[in-house]
Design a protein around this motif. Structure first.
Motif, short mmCIF file in Angstrom:
data_model
loop_
_atom_site.label_atom_id
_atom_site.label_comp_id
_atom_site.label_asym_id
_atom_site.label_seq_id
_atom_site.Cartn_x
_atom_site.Cartn_y
_atom_site.Cartn_z
N HIS A 139 1.22 1.88 8.56
CA HIS A 139 2.66 2.14 8.37
C HIS A 139 3.06 2.96 7.50
O HIS A 139 4.31 2.73 6.93
N GLY A 140 2.40 3.84 7.17
CA GLY A 140 2.83 5.07 6.17
C GLY A 140 2.99 4.76 5.02
O GLY A 140 4.30 5.19 4.14
N VAL A 141 2.49 4.08 4.25
CA VAL A 141 2.72 3.26 3.02
C VAL A 141 2.13 4.15 1.96
O VAL A 141 1.05 4.65 2.03
N SER A 142 2.85 4.29 0.69
CA SER A 142 2.39 5.42 -0.20
C SER A 142 2.56 4.59 -1.64
O SER A 142 3.22 3.57 -1.59
N LEU A 143 1.94 5.16 -2.50
CA LEU A 143 1.96 4.61 -3.86
C LEU A 143 2.20 5.65 -5.03
O LEU A 143 1.95 6.91 -4.80
N HIS A 144 2.85 5.20 -6.17
CA HIS A 144 2.81 6.11 -7.27
C HIS A 144 1.45 6.48 -7.67
O HIS A 144 0.67 5.68 -7.36
N TRP A 145 1.40 7.64 -8.23
CA TRP A 145 -0.12 8.15 -8.41
C TRP A 145 -0.85 7.13 -9.29
O TRP A 145 -2.28 7.06 -9.02
N GLU A 146 -0.16 6.60 -10.25
CA GLU A 146 -1.26 5.70 -11.17
C GLU A 146 -1.55 4.35 -10.37
O GLU A 146 -2.61 3.88 -10.35
N ALA A 178 -4.87 -0.13 6.57
CA ALA A 178 -4.42 -1.32 5.91
C ALA A 178 -3.19 -2.04 6.56
O ALA A 178 -2.20 -1.56 6.90
N ASP A 179 -3.39 -3.36 6.77
CA ASP A 179 -2.38 -4.39 7.38
C ASP A 179 -1.23 -4.69 6.31
O ASP A 179 -1.16 -5.70 5.78
N ALA A 180 -0.72 -3.41 5.61
CA ALA A 180 0.38 -3.79 4.61
C ALA A 180 1.73 -2.75 5.09
O ALA A 180 1.55 -1.65 5.40
N ALA A 181 2.75 -3.50 4.93
CA ALA A 181 3.94 -2.77 5.40
C ALA A 181 4.88 -2.21 4.33
O ALA A 181 5.84 -1.20 4.53
N ASP A 182 4.42 -2.63 3.12
CA ASP A 182 5.17 -1.81 1.93
C ASP A 182 4.09 -1.80 0.77
O ASP A 182 2.77 -2.27 0.65
N GLY A 183 4.29 -1.22 -0.30
CA GLY A 183 3.59 -0.82 -1.53
C GLY A 183 3.12 -2.50 -2.05
O GLY A 183 1.88 -2.31 -2.56
N ASP A 184 3.88 -3.16 -2.31
CA ASP A 184 3.59 -4.39 -2.82
C ASP A 184 2.25 -5.32 -1.92
O ASP A 184 1.55 -5.61 -2.65
N ALA A 185 2.68 -5.19 -0.90
CA ALA A 185 1.73 -5.76 -0.04
C ALA A 185 0.26 -4.90 0.02
O ALA A 185 -0.79 -5.49 -0.01
#
Length: 690
Positions: A616-623, A650-657
């Motif tokens: 899903h192309g999910v990314s996060l802040h570096w921390e 990962a089966d996650a659509a966004d950063g929180d998931a």
């Protein structure tokens, strides 16, 4: 499996040092007999010697007797000062503010302080008292500063017993901090004093035991054995259980990683001697040592019996740290006998006790041991959580050490800055003087020499150029200091400060793009314990070099913490990241690190991920990204170390998931909600041994 007490860095060595100091209490009396101008009464000295054996058993009663004895001595006399010297030691055990302040007031109002020799003697007495309290409250930096008095005074004519006590403490501090060259010099000074005019059999034995312990900590095994043999030969005819206890403890310390049979025999002898003394603290320590033998051999029933008794004694003495440690070891043994729930309850109760008492030192090692036990009984997810707690404490300790280092560096830089400012001020004043002289010369010779104006101008120009060159040098120094502040001084890699500036260039809208690797050297503490801190530094430098060789020039490599490294590369291809993870494992573990005559096998555990995360192309802040990779690294540890665990999907659509999955990564992996790659390092790996 070793379950040593971890609230101090080296149980055997530090227990020995503490014992030497506790039992050599008479050494804290001023030895006025070395100075004919100030002679304590032989009756007083004999009385102090008679009180010495009871100090451990009834310190408050002893202090009451000493206060009465002090009042009977003439004000300002050597006899009264000798009594106060012993009171300083006793009060370290009593630790009552009112008594402590009373003694400080007496020393502060001592007559004749204007006499330099008397002033130095009083400073030594105060130093003994302050050093004891600093040692008991684990104020290492303060203790080291207090012991600096030995660098400032002339020891000629000073009470040798006080000097002996301070030198013993100094040797212990340097040993604990890994400064073995200084520790050995201090240990030899202790030996010299112990063999001097105040020599007794006990002092001579303890001095050699301490020196042998220092040699052992410095990995000088042959010297340690030789010095230990000298101590045992001196003590051979002495049947006192206290002396036998410390001889046995030291023998076990020296052989603990070389000959387990000798260590086990020594710990059994120490336990028998401790029981004869009747001192609960010695018995509890001996029980812990003996239980450690059974834990190593996985004789769980014997370990449980001894540890249970050790916990009871620690609770009886209200020794929170010993009780917490005992419950931890008891829990480890219970878990391995199938009593997992009860064992975990004991361990968690021990952690709670330690936390309430403010313990931090050694907690990382205890959580690491807990994680290993959970791993061995098949609770992998819980093991990961224990390893994460280990990391939390390790980070805190690293930050504390780093803060101390930064403060020390800042003080040095401030001193350097002030020195440069003074230099510039002096140059400015010289310039003004030159200007004044030029003006005077111009006024006096105006009618006679018109060229004087030109000379003055040249002089001013020369002074100006000198100041300008100085300013340019200062600017260059500041730039060099900036570069140095962003580099780890040991490895030459970037540090966190540099990373935080560089990572912004690799983020898109506050989201990381690229691959992140977090690397932790396996069993690094064992390397330090078995081979010394200098060997640990060699490992860090060599691993840093191997990482740089395995990466490209534009890849960011950071020394992230004590034995941790962080790598960020531009590629976000998970397949490339998997191959790089394999290459890093082989680079680190492909060959041993050589330090002096030791060959040290080294491996690492690695966590990694490529952002954005597929599909899903999910990314996060570096921390947050580093926190997730941290979890993956500890999964690698929980599954046996010398591995790399990388998140591929990962089966996650966004950063929180994605973050929610990372909190239960092990379970999500088994449920098919994430896919991991798990390359393994070189198979020819054994635990580091000297």
């Amino acid at each position: 499996m070793s379950t040593r007490p971890r609230f101090a860095p080296n149980r055997w060595c530090l227990r020995l040092v503490c014992g030497v100091l506790a039992l050599g209490l008479a050494a804290c009396q001023p030895d006025a007999r070395t100075d004919a101008a100030s002679v304590a009464s032989p009756e007083v000295l004999a009385r102090l010697d008679a009180l010495d054996p009871d100090l451990r058993l009834r310190p408050r009663e002893i202090d009451d007797e000493l206060r009465e004895l002090s009042a009977q001595q003439p004000p300002g006399s050597a006899s009264r000062l000798a009594v106060l010297g012993l009171r300083a030691v006793v009060l370290a055990r009593v630790d009552e503010a009112a008594r402590y302040e009373d003694l400080r007031e007496q020393l502060a109002q001592w007559p004749g302080r204007e006499d330099p020799r008397v002033a130095t003697t009083l400073r030594l007495t105060e130093a003994v008292m302050e050093a004891r309290r600093a040692a008991l409250s684990n104020q290492g930096q303060k203790l080291r500063k207090i012991l600096g008095i030995l660098d400032e005074i002339d020891e000629t004519g000073q009470p040798q017993r006080q000097l002996l006590t301070l030198w013993e403490m100094r040797a212990g501090v340097f040993t604990e901090q890994g400064e073995f060259d200084k520790a050995l010099r201090a240990g030899h000074r202790v030996l010299e004093l112990s063999d001097g005019p105040i020599a007794t059999l006990t002092r001579r034995v303890y001095a050699r035991l301490q020196l042998a312990a220092i040699y052992a900590a410095a990995q000088q095994f042959d010297q340690a054995v030789k010095t230990q043999a000298e101590a045992e030969q001196l003590a051979a005819g002495d049947k006192r259980p206290l002396l036998r206890y410390f001889v046995a403890v030291n023998r076990g310390s020296i052989y603990q990683d070389r000959d387990r049979a000798i260590t086990e025999a020594a710990s059994q002898a120490a336990l028998e001697a401790a029981r004869e003394t009747g001192f609960d603290d010695l018995i509890a320590n001996a029980l812990a040592n003996r239980a450690d033998d059974f834990l190593r051999k996985k004789e769980w029933a014997s370990a449980i019996a001894l540890t249970t008794e050790a916990v009871r004694l620690a609770q009886k003495r209200n020794d929170v740290y010993a009780a917490a440690l005992g419950r931890h070891n008891l829990g480890i043994a219970l878990m391995h006998t199938g009593q997992i729930t009860q064992g975990r309850q004991e361990i968690e109760a021990g952690f709670k006790q330690a936390a309430e008492a403010g313990a931090a030192t050694g907690m990382d090692a205890l959580y690491e041991e807990y994680g290993r036990a959970l791993q061995e009984v098949g609770l992998t997810q819980d093991a990961v959580q224990a390893y994460l707690k280990e990391r939390q404490f390790r980070r805190q300790l690293y930050r504390d050490d780093l803060r101390k280092t930064v403060l020390e560096a800042q003080e040095a830089l401030e001193a350097d800055r002030r020195s440069r400012e003074i230099e510039l001020l002096n140059r400015d004043m010289s310039l003004k003087n030159e200007q004044l002289r030029a003006s005077q010369l111009e006024f006096r010779l105006w009618l006679l020499m018109g060229g004087c104006v030109l000379a003055a101008g040249v002089l001013l120009l020369m002074a100006y150029r000198r100041v300008r060159r100085t300013n340019m040098a200062l600017q260059s120094t500041n730039e060099r200091l900036k570069v140095q502040s962003e580099r780890d001084p040991l490895t030459g890699l970037a540090n966190r400060r540099h990373f935080q500036a560089a990572i912004r260039q690799r983020e898109e809208q506050d989201l990381l793009r690229g691959s992140v690797f977090l690397i932790d050297i396996d069993h690094f503490k064992r390397i330090n314990d078995n081979f010394g801190h200098a060997a640990g530094d060699t490992v860090l430098v060599d691993v840093s070099r191997r990482l740089r060789q395995a990466l490209r020039e534009d890849d960011l490599v950071v020394r992230w913490g004590g034995e941790e490294f962080l790598i960020v590369i531009k590629s976000s291809d998970p397949v490339f990241a998997q191959h790089l993870g394999q290459r890093l494992l082989e680079a680190i573990g492909g060959q041993a690190v050589v330090h002096e005559r030791h060959t040290i096998p080294v491996t690492a555990s690695i966590g990694f991920a490529s952002f954005p995360i597929e599909p899903h192309g999910v990314s996060l802040h570096w921390e947050r990204a580093i926190d997730m990779v941290d979890t993956l690294m500890y999964m690698a540890k929980a599954h046996g170390r010398n591995k790399a665990y990388g998140l591929q999907w990962a089966d996650a659509a966004d950063g929180d998931a994605l973050l929610a999955l990372s909190e239960q990564m092990e379970a999500a992996w088994h449920d098919g909600k994430v896919r991991l790659s798990t390359p393994a390092g070189p198979a020819q790996w054994t635990e580091p041994r000297p």
